[in-house]
Scaffold this motif. Structure first.
Motif, PDB file in Angstrom:
ATOM      1  N   ARG A   1      62.695  64.674  99.624  1.00  0.00           N
ATOM      2  CA  ARG A   1      62.562  63.210  99.658  1.00  0.00           C
ATOM      3  C   ARG A   1      61.114  62.783  99.441  1.00  0.00           C
ATOM      4  N   VAL A   2      60.184  63.523 100.028  1.00  0.00           N
ATOM      5  CA  VAL A   2      58.765  63.197  99.834  1.00  0.00           C
ATOM      6  C   VAL A   2      58.386  63.354  98.358  1.00  0.00           C
ATOM      7  N   LEU A   3      58.923  64.387  97.721  1.00  0.00           N
ATOM      8  CA  LEU A   3      58.635  64.583  96.294  1.00  0.00           C
ATOM      9  C   LEU A   3      59.116  63.382  95.473  1.00  0.00           C
ATOM     10  N   VAL A   4      60.313  62.910  95.762  1.00  0.00           N
ATOM     11  CA  VAL A   4      60.850  61.755  95.023  1.00  0.00           C
ATOM     12  C   VAL A   4      60.032  60.496  95.304  1.00  0.00           C
ATOM     13  N   THR A   5      59.649  60.295  96.553  1.00  0.00           N
ATOM     14  CA  THR A   5      58.804  59.138  96.907  1.00  0.00           C
ATOM     15  C   THR A   5      57.482  59.194  96.150  1.00  0.00           C
ATOM     16  N   LEU A   6      56.875  60.386  96.092  1.00  0.00           N
ATOM     17  CA  LEU A   6      55.615  60.529  95.355  1.00  0.00           C
ATOM     18  C   LEU A   6      55.819  60.286  93.860  1.00  0.00           C
ATOM     19  N   LEU A   7      56.920  60.794  93.314  1.00  0.00           N
ATOM     20  CA  LEU A   7      57.193  60.574  91.889  1.00  0.00           C
ATOM     21  C   LEU A   7      57.360  59.093  91.584  1.00  0.00           C
ATOM     22  N   GLU A   8      58.069  58.373  92.435  1.00  0.00           N
ATOM     23  CA  GLU A   8      58.276  56.937  92.195  1.00  0.00           C
ATOM     24  C   GLU A   8      56.954  56.180  92.327  1.00  0.00           C
ATOM     25  N   GLY A   9      56.213  56.476  93.397  1.00  0.00           N
ATOM     26  CA  GLY A   9      54.939  55.784  93.603  1.00  0.00           C
ATOM     27  C   GLY A   9      53.944  56.091  92.497  1.00  0.00           C
ATOM     28  N   ALA A  10      53.932  57.352  92.054  1.00  0.00           N
ATOM     29  CA  ALA A  10      52.957  57.748  91.029  1.00  0.00           C
ATOM     30  C   ALA A  10      53.318  57.160  89.662  1.00  0.00           C
ATOM     31  N   GLN A  11      54.605  57.017  89.381  1.00  0.00           N
ATOM     32  CA  GLN A  11      54.982  56.382  88.109  1.00  0.00           C
ATOM     33  C   GLN A  11      54.538  54.922  88.102  1.00  0.00           C
ATOM     34  N   LEU A  12      54.687  54.277  89.253  1.00  0.00           N
ATOM     35  CA  LEU A  12      54.244  52.884  89.374  1.00  0.00           C
ATOM     36  C   LEU A  12      52.726  52.801  89.152  1.00  0.00           C
ATOM     37  N   ALA A  13      51.991  53.686  89.839  1.00  0.00           N
ATOM     38  CA  ALA A  13      50.523  53.662  89.705  1.00  0.00           C
ATOM     39  C   ALA A  13      50.096  54.022  88.282  1.00  0.00           C
ATOM     40  N   ALA A  14      50.848  54.934  87.638  1.00  0.00           N
ATOM     41  CA  ALA A  14      50.508  55.339  86.267  1.00  0.00           C
ATOM     42  C   ALA A  14      50.743  54.195  85.282  1.00  0.00           C
ATOM     43  N   ARG A  15      51.757  53.388  85.550  1.00  0.00           N
ATOM     44  CA  ARG A  15      51.980  52.215  84.695  1.00  0.00           C
ATOM     45  C   ARG A  15      50.851  51.212  84.852  1.00  0.00           C
ATOM     46  N   ALA A  16      50.399  51.014  86.098  1.00  0.00           N
ATOM     47  CA  ALA A  16      49.292  50.078  86.337  1.00  0.00           C
ATOM     48  C   ALA A  16      48.015  50.595  85.681  1.00  0.00           C
ATOM     49  N   ALA A  17      47.761  51.897  85.813  1.00  0.00           N
ATOM     50  CA  ALA A  17      46.515  52.479  85.284  1.00  0.00           C
ATOM     51  C   ALA A  17      46.616  52.779  83.795  1.00  0.00           C
ATOM     52  N   ARG A  18      47.828  52.790  83.298  1.00  0.00           N
ATOM     53  CA  ARG A  18      48.120  53.158  81.907  1.00  0.00           C
ATOM     54  C   ARG A  18      47.617  54.550  81.555  1.00  0.00           C
ATOM     55  N   ASN A  19      47.615  55.417  82.547  1.00  0.00           N
ATOM     56  CA  ASN A  19      47.338  56.828  82.254  1.00  0.00           C
ATOM     57  C   ASN A  19      47.990  57.701  83.325  1.00  0.00           C
ATOM     58  N   GLY A  20      47.990  59.012  83.065  1.00  0.00           N
ATOM     59  CA  GLY A  20      48.757  59.918  83.900  1.00  0.00           C
ATOM     60  C   GLY A  20      48.049  60.442  85.126  1.00  0.00           C
ATOM     61  N   SER A  21      46.829  59.970  85.393  1.00  0.00           N
ATOM     62  CA  SER A  21      46.105  60.609  86.488  1.00  0.00           C
ATOM     63  C   SER A  21      46.783  60.418  87.855  1.00  0.00           C
ATOM     64  N   PRO A  22      47.439  59.275  88.129  1.00  0.00           N
ATOM     65  CA  PRO A  22      48.144  59.187  89.424  1.00  0.00           C
ATOM     66  C   PRO A  22      49.236  60.254  89.575  1.00  0.00           C
ATOM     67  N   LEU A  23      49.842  60.670  88.457  1.00  0.00           N
ATOM     68  CA  LEU A  23      50.882  61.700  88.536  1.00  0.00           C
ATOM     69  C   LEU A  23      50.277  63.053  88.885  1.00  0.00           C
ATOM     70  N   ARG A  24      49.110  63.343  88.299  1.00  0.00           N
ATOM     71  CA  ARG A  24      48.466  64.628  88.611  1.00  0.00           C
ATOM     72  C   ARG A  24      47.962  64.660  90.054  1.00  0.00           C
ATOM     73  N   GLU A  25      47.448  63.516  90.496  1.00  0.00           N
ATOM     74  CA  GLU A  25      46.968  63.425  91.872  1.00  0.00           C
ATOM     75  C   GLU A  25      48.128  63.576  92.857  1.00  0.00           C
TER      76      GLU A  25
END
Lengths: 214, 214
Positions: free
Chosen positions: A153-177
């Motif tokens: 569940r934590v993995l899915v929460t991180l994936l959802e949050g990071a996709q949101l942050a990656a859209r805002a940042a327009r790059n993939g660094s939130p996903l790597r973080e």
């Protein structure tokens, strides 16, 4: 040769999915779906007589399966956990990069559009997120059994949050973080399999500092 | 007595914020805002001559400040990290519970509605998320300096992902799980201040098992 019947049905679902990933329920209006699918509007009602809710539910079902496969293919196997988790997040990053980070998880976008009267759709989204978490948990075999469901569940929460942050940042660094954060979290779980950390070093480090300051 | 001019302006922003938190940009149509604000439509254009983009930007600015305050008030002080992090996530949970988990972060909902042509608004959202992460990092004083900025961003990613999951589940348990995950991640950081974990126990645990199986 006429396009086979299943072709149009799949095109409607594919078009709906693209629009959902872009802007959720509000972006996936039936007119927009018809335009993007290059199919006659009449056939939309033929295939989806119950209308938008049916189309969206079926599109999310296609997406649920695709993500299940993506999670399994990324996380399965004998590679180290670090390799598998990065494979998962990188695969999401690559997919987002294809649209310059203008599309993200279709379930995430739908959830943040839900109105109180969309109860059925909320349940669909809830159960899809839970299923992804279970599929992930299944493959996190180096984690203690008692914590795997939680870690999924934590993995899915991180994936959802990071996709949101990656859209805002327009790059993939939130996903790597987020991948790195998950690995550190997983490491802490592996060290404290039965629940709360015994050491809680962040806190003890602080009291060490305090003691030193005295 | 006539309603003071600032009252109507604030009511428009408050109404926009409520609608944004519910369904993002698509839910915050000007007609909907006017209806919810109980104010004449003419005065909307008087206060926000640039229209929806201006209204949404100003509403998000109010929200940015409110969340800054919430992060500071939750995370500051001498309590243990565990107490402060739970205070943060509980405060979000309480706010979401007020609307039966039908509203969430206004920046999150807007981000997942962005179209490629909404570049200005995307930048607003990006900088708000970055600011929240910095405010959080500032108060995570027990973490190693080199990792605090990173930890602030992970906290924001977890908060966004958990709000999304909480809306889907219609309860606060994803927020509590995310709080616990953040604490375990923070603990791992405190033990490996200079970057990657040296031990990577999740992996070594697995190779131990392999060795034993031989």
């Amino acid at each position: 040769m006429p396009i086979p019947a299943t072709g149009a049905r799949d095109r409607f679902k594919g078009a709906a999915l693209t629009l959902l990933r872009q802007g959720g329920l509000s972006a996936a209006g039936l007119n927009e779906v018809v335009t993007l699918a290059h199919a006659p509007k009449g056939s939309l009602y033929h295939y989806f007589p119950a209308g938008k809710l049916q189309l969206v539910s079926e599109a999310l079902d296609v997406y649920r399966e695709a993500v299940n496969k993506r999670i399994s293919e990324s996380l399965k196997g004998r590679d180290r956990l670090r390799v598998r988790v990065y494979r998962m997040f990188r695969s999401v990053e690559r997919q987002m990069a294809e649209t310059s980070f203008s599309q993200s998880c279709a379930v995430g976008t739908v959830v943040l559009d839900l109105r109180p009267e969309d109860g059925d759709l909320r349940q669909v989204c809830e159960s899809v997120l839970a299923e992804w978490a279970m599929v992930a948990a299944h493959h996190l075999h180096e984690l203690p059994d008692a914590r795997r469901a939680n870690a999924g569940r934590v993995l899915v929460t991180l994936l959802e949050g990071a996709q949101l942050a990656a859209r805002a940042a327009r790059n993939g660094s939130p996903l790597r973080e987020a991948a790195e954060a998950f690995l550190m979290y997983a490491d802490a779980i592996a060290q404290a399999p039965n629940g709360r950390l015994q050491t809680n070093s962040a806190d003890s480090r602080r009291s060490d500092q305090r003691t030193r300051q005295r």
